[in-house]
Write an enzyme that holds these catalytic residues in place. Structure first.
Site, short mmCIF file in Angstrom:
data_model
loop_
_atom_site.label_atom_id
_atom_site.label_comp_id
_atom_site.label_asym_id
_atom_site.label_seq_id
_atom_site.Cartn_x
_atom_site.Cartn_y
_atom_site.Cartn_z
N LEU A 82 5.07 14.21 -6.18
CA LEU A 82 5.78 12.99 -6.78
C LEU A 82 6.51 12.03 -5.75
CD1 LEU A 82 7.42 14.88 -9.87
CD2 LEU A 82 4.98 14.09 -9.72
N ALA A 84 7.39 9.19 -3.21
CA ALA A 84 6.98 8.23 -3.10
C ALA A 84 7.97 7.01 -2.98
CB ALA A 84 5.98 7.61 -4.15
N SER A 86 8.31 4.25 -4.86
CA SER A 86 7.79 4.09 -5.92
C SER A 86 8.13 2.59 -6.59
CB SER A 86 8.43 5.03 -7.01
OG SER A 86 9.42 4.77 -7.25
N THR A 127 -1.44 6.14 -10.59
CA THR A 127 -0.76 5.00 -11.52
C THR A 127 -1.50 4.22 -11.86
OG1 THR A 127 0.96 3.03 -11.25
CG2 THR A 127 -0.02 3.96 -8.99
N GLU A 129 -1.01 1.08 -12.00
CA GLU A 129 -0.82 0.02 -11.05
C GLU A 129 -2.11 -0.07 -10.14
OE1 GLU A 129 1.62 -2.55 -10.33
OE2 GLU A 129 2.09 -2.01 -12.33
N TYR A 152 2.02 -1.35 -2.94
CA TYR A 152 2.18 -0.23 -3.56
C TYR A 152 1.09 0.40 -4.06
CZ TYR A 152 3.51 3.24 -7.23
OH TYR A 152 3.77 4.21 -8.10
N LYS A 156 -1.13 3.91 -3.28
CA LYS A 156 -1.53 4.83 -4.31
C LYS A 156 -3.03 5.01 -4.39
CE LYS A 156 2.24 6.60 -5.72
NZ LYS A 156 2.60 8.02 -5.75
N ARG A 187 15.55 6.88 -15.26
CA ARG A 187 14.94 5.83 -14.55
C ARG A 187 15.76 5.08 -13.49
NH1 ARG A 187 10.27 4.40 -12.66
NH2 ARG A 187 8.83 2.99 -14.22
P1 NAP Z 1 11.36 7.87 -8.38
O1 NAP Z 1 12.43 8.25 -9.68
O2 NAP Z 1 11.61 6.82 -7.57
O3 NAP Z 1 11.47 9.15 -7.38
C1 NAP Z 1 10.87 9.06 -5.95
C2 NAP Z 1 11.29 10.20 -5.23
O4 NAP Z 1 10.37 10.31 -3.96
C3 NAP Z 1 12.63 10.65 -4.95
O5 NAP Z 1 12.69 11.95 -5.36
C4 NAP Z 1 12.44 10.29 -3.45
O6 NAP Z 1 13.62 10.99 -2.65
C5 NAP Z 1 11.20 10.82 -2.80
N1 NAP Z 1 10.85 10.32 -1.77
C6 NAP Z 1 10.86 9.03 -1.39
N2 NAP Z 1 10.45 8.75 -0.01
C7 NAP Z 1 10.22 10.01 0.45
C8 NAP Z 1 9.90 10.79 1.54
N3 NAP Z 1 9.44 9.85 2.76
N4 NAP Z 1 9.66 12.10 1.64
C9 NAP Z 1 9.80 12.90 0.68
N5 NAP Z 1 10.19 12.17 -0.76
C10 NAP Z 1 10.39 11.12 -0.64
O7 NAP Z 1 10.03 8.02 -9.01
P2 NAP Z 1 9.40 8.54 -10.34
O8 NAP Z 1 9.54 7.53 -11.28
O9 NAP Z 1 10.06 9.90 -10.61
O10 NAP Z 1 7.87 8.60 -10.05
C11 NAP Z 1 7.39 9.95 -9.53
C12 NAP Z 1 5.95 9.54 -8.95
O11 NAP Z 1 5.07 9.31 -10.02
C13 NAP Z 1 5.92 8.52 -7.74
O12 NAP Z 1 5.03 8.97 -6.86
C14 NAP Z 1 5.45 7.20 -8.60
O13 NAP Z 1 4.95 6.54 -7.64
C15 NAP Z 1 4.28 7.88 -9.54
N6 NAP Z 1 4.49 7.13 -10.76
C16 NAP Z 1 5.60 6.87 -11.36
C17 NAP Z 1 5.28 6.19 -12.69
C18 NAP Z 1 6.59 5.78 -13.56
O14 NAP Z 1 6.21 5.04 -14.45
N7 NAP Z 1 7.60 6.53 -13.41
C19 NAP Z 1 3.84 5.83 -13.18
C20 NAP Z 1 2.96 6.30 -12.41
C21 NAP Z 1 2.97 6.98 -11.20
P3 NAP Z 1 15.20 10.39 -2.53
O15 NAP Z 1 15.93 10.88 -3.54
O16 NAP Z 1 15.43 11.18 -1.03
O17 NAP Z 1 15.08 8.91 -2.62
O1 F7E Z 2 8.29 -3.93 -13.73
C1 F7E Z 2 8.36 -7.36 -14.63
C2 F7E Z 2 7.79 -6.83 -13.55
O2 F7E Z 2 9.40 -2.69 -12.03
C3 F7E Z 2 7.59 -3.97 -15.02
C4 F7E Z 2 6.82 2.06 -11.25
O3 F7E Z 2 7.34 3.31 -11.80
O4 F7E Z 2 5.41 1.58 -13.23
C5 F7E Z 2 6.54 1.09 -12.31
O5 F7E Z 2 5.86 -0.09 -11.82
C6 F7E Z 2 7.31 -5.32 -15.20
C7 F7E Z 2 6.48 -6.04 -13.86
O6 F7E Z 2 7.72 -1.46 -12.96
C8 F7E Z 2 11.92 -7.91 -13.86
O7 F7E Z 2 7.14 -8.13 -12.68
C9 F7E Z 2 10.53 -8.70 -15.27
O8 F7E Z 2 5.34 -6.85 -14.59
O9 F7E Z 2 9.71 -1.85 -14.28
P1 F7E Z 2 8.79 -2.18 -13.26
P2 F7E Z 2 6.26 -1.62 -12.37
O10 F7E Z 2 6.16 -2.57 -11.59
O11 F7E Z 2 5.30 -1.77 -13.53
C10 F7E Z 2 4.07 1.99 -12.59
C11 F7E Z 2 3.20 2.63 -13.43
C12 F7E Z 2 4.43 2.84 -11.31
O12 F7E Z 2 3.68 3.50 -10.80
C13 F7E Z 2 5.81 2.51 -10.39
O13 F7E Z 2 5.88 3.54 -9.35
O14 F7E Z 2 8.37 -5.99 -15.46
N1 F7E Z 2 9.89 -7.77 -14.50
N2 F7E Z 2 11.53 -8.91 -14.80
C14 F7E Z 2 10.58 -7.15 -13.72
N3 F7E Z 2 10.71 -6.03 -12.99
C15 F7E Z 2 11.77 -5.48 -12.38
N4 F7E Z 2 11.70 -4.49 -11.73
N5 F7E Z 2 12.79 -6.35 -12.45
C16 F7E Z 2 12.88 -7.56 -13.15
O15 F7E Z 2 13.98 -8.20 -13.03
#
Ligand code: NAP
Ligand code: F7E
Length: 337
Positions: A82, A84, A86, A127, A129, A152, A156, A187
């Site tokens: 997990l 990343a 992210s 993801t 994305e 990103y 991925k 989050r």
């Molecule tokens: P998150 O809250 O941003 O957590 C990211 C984690 O990665 C943190 O524990 C961070 O550690 C660790 N990390 C960053 N750089 C690292 C490195 N160089 N080596 C080891 N660990 C590192 O992300 P999340 O929302 O839980 O998402 C988990 C995974 O699912 C990610 O890979 C993300 O890209 C993927 N994903 C997320 C979503 C979503 O909507 N949440 C959707 C699709 C995929 P630190 O505490 O040290 O920074």
């Molecule tokens: O943006 C719009 C922005 O940053 C969602 C990560 O977990 O989900 C996440 O990525 C949308 C985008 O998430 C703001 O332009 C508007 O269209 O919450 P976000 P994300 O980019 O969808 C995917 C599945 C992952 O894998 C990623 O790790 O919201 N938006 N206004 C904004 N977004 C942000 N951050 N801030 C704004 O002010």
């Protein structure tokens, strides 16, 4: 029989914290790869009440030796990658770091498993994305072609394909979960949902007046992180390794999220409190994501439990509590000094 061992990278993040709780409740020994930082903040794991129940390994996904050492010493039954960089927005400012962690990280981990512990089951956090603006009649399915729109998403996509490649090349149980956006009170504050719920809580308490945002018309298929980590676990319990798409099947705009979040605190004229700041517009955005996760329903027996409305309420309520607690703590400090 001894407890199963799970190694989680990214354990301090949102998903890592929910997954740890899930696995501990199932009787696993949970190991977390944690990188050094100044304050070693494991706040999410503290909030989840699991910080003392984890066995920690020092490591970083950019450091191959630390990854190999963790794999060799722990010999995990299951690995959840997990970790990343992210945040999509940051990936344009730090594209190389993003690639090193998100693309080469999985490669390092898979290679370590291939040579030192090939029987481990591996989960890769892919993801939605990766689809970019690609869709089939408004929906994304496992068959929709990928067209990544950010560094990103591109990083991925490498992680996704290298996982499939190691499965096909070496017969490893390596799978990729294409997860759509999932949120929770844990989050990160830079993501749009949490930015809104924190802003709403501060406005309600008179600590702020407005929220600065980018594209309000952007649509996402938002689910609850607690539901999504169950899908990750289920994917590693199957007979055969297979990739799955995980989504709620509903899509909502940032505007709808705003409306519901403000409604939760009794504010209906929410437009007054929202300003558009071009700084938050992306160089190339993904405009609408709407997943179709029929295979996960059929083959994993997975379906989301928390609705969009409940998710928004849960996040607003948690931020209201945080704001109230910190205001209370400030008052205590003021009374003392
Ligand atoms: P998150 O809250 O941003 O957590 C990211 C984690 O990665 C943190 O524990 C961070 O550690 C660790 N990390 C960053 N750089 C690292 C490195 N160089 N080596 C080891 N660990 C590192 O992300 P999340 O929302 O839980 O998402 C988990 C995974 O699912 C990610 O890979 C993300 O890209 C993927 N994903 C997320 C979503 C979503 O909507 N949440 C959707 C699709 C995929 P630190 O505490 O040290 O920074
Ligand atoms: O943006 C719009 C922005 O940053 C969602 C990560 O977990 O989900 C996440 O990525 C949308 C985008 O998430 C703001 O332009 C508007 O269209 O919450 P976000 P994300 O980019 O969808 C995917 C599945 C992952 O894998 C990623 O790790 O919201 N938006 N206004 C904004 N977004 C942000 N951050 N801030 C704004 O002010």
């Amino acid at each position: 029989m001894s407890a199963k061992k799970a190694l989680i990278t990214g354990i301090s993040g949102q998903d890592g914290s929910y997954l740890t709780k899930l696995l501990l409740d199932k009787g696993y020994r949970v190991f977390g790869l944690v990188r050094r930082s100044v304050d070693r903040s494991l706040k999410n794991l503290e909030d989840m009440g699991v910080v003392d129940k984890i066995e920690y390994a020092d490591g970083d996904l950019t450091d191959e030796c630390s990854v190999m050492k963790a794999v060799k010493s722990i010999r995990p039954d299951e690995v959840y990658n997990l970790g990343a960089q992210s945040f999509v927005g940051t990936s344009w400012d730090n594209p190389i770091l993003t690639t090193e962690v998100n693309a080469l990280g999985p490669l390092k981990l898979l290679n370590a498993l291939r040579y030192f512990h090939p029987t481990a089951r591996y989960y890769q956090a892919s993801t939605s994305e990766m689809f970019g603006n690609s869709h089939d009649k408004g929906l994304q399915t496992e068959q929709t072609p990928f067209h990544p729109r950010s560094p990103y998403a591109i990083s991925k996509l490498y992680g996704h394909w290298i996982t499939i490649n190691f499965r096909e090349s070496f017969g490893m149980f390596a799978v990729s979960g294409i997860l759509f956006n999932h949120e929770s009170p844990l989050r990160g504050p830079e993501f749009v949902t949490r930015k809104i719920t924190m802003g709403v809580a501060k406005i309600k308490h008179g600590l702020a007046n407005e929220i600065l945002l980018g594209n309000l018309d952007s649509k996402r298929d938002w689910g609850f992180a607690g539901d999504y980590v169950e899908a990750m676990w289920l994917m590693l319990q199957q007979k055969e390794p297979k990739d799955f798409l995980i989504s709620t099947g509903e899509t909502h705009s940032v505007r709808e999220f705003l409306e519901l979040a403000f409604k939760r605190v009794g504010i209906t004229d929410w437009e007054k409190h929202v300003k558009i700041d071009p700084k938050f517009m992306r160089p190339a955005d993904v405009f609408a994501l709407h997943g179709h996760s029929a295979s996960a329903g059929k083959e994993l027996g997975w379906k989301p439990k928390v609705s969009f409305e409940k998710l928004v309420e849960m996040m607003v309520d948690a931020d209201l509590k945080r704001v109230e607690n910190s205001a209370r703590a400030d008052r205590v400090v003021e009374a003392i000094i």
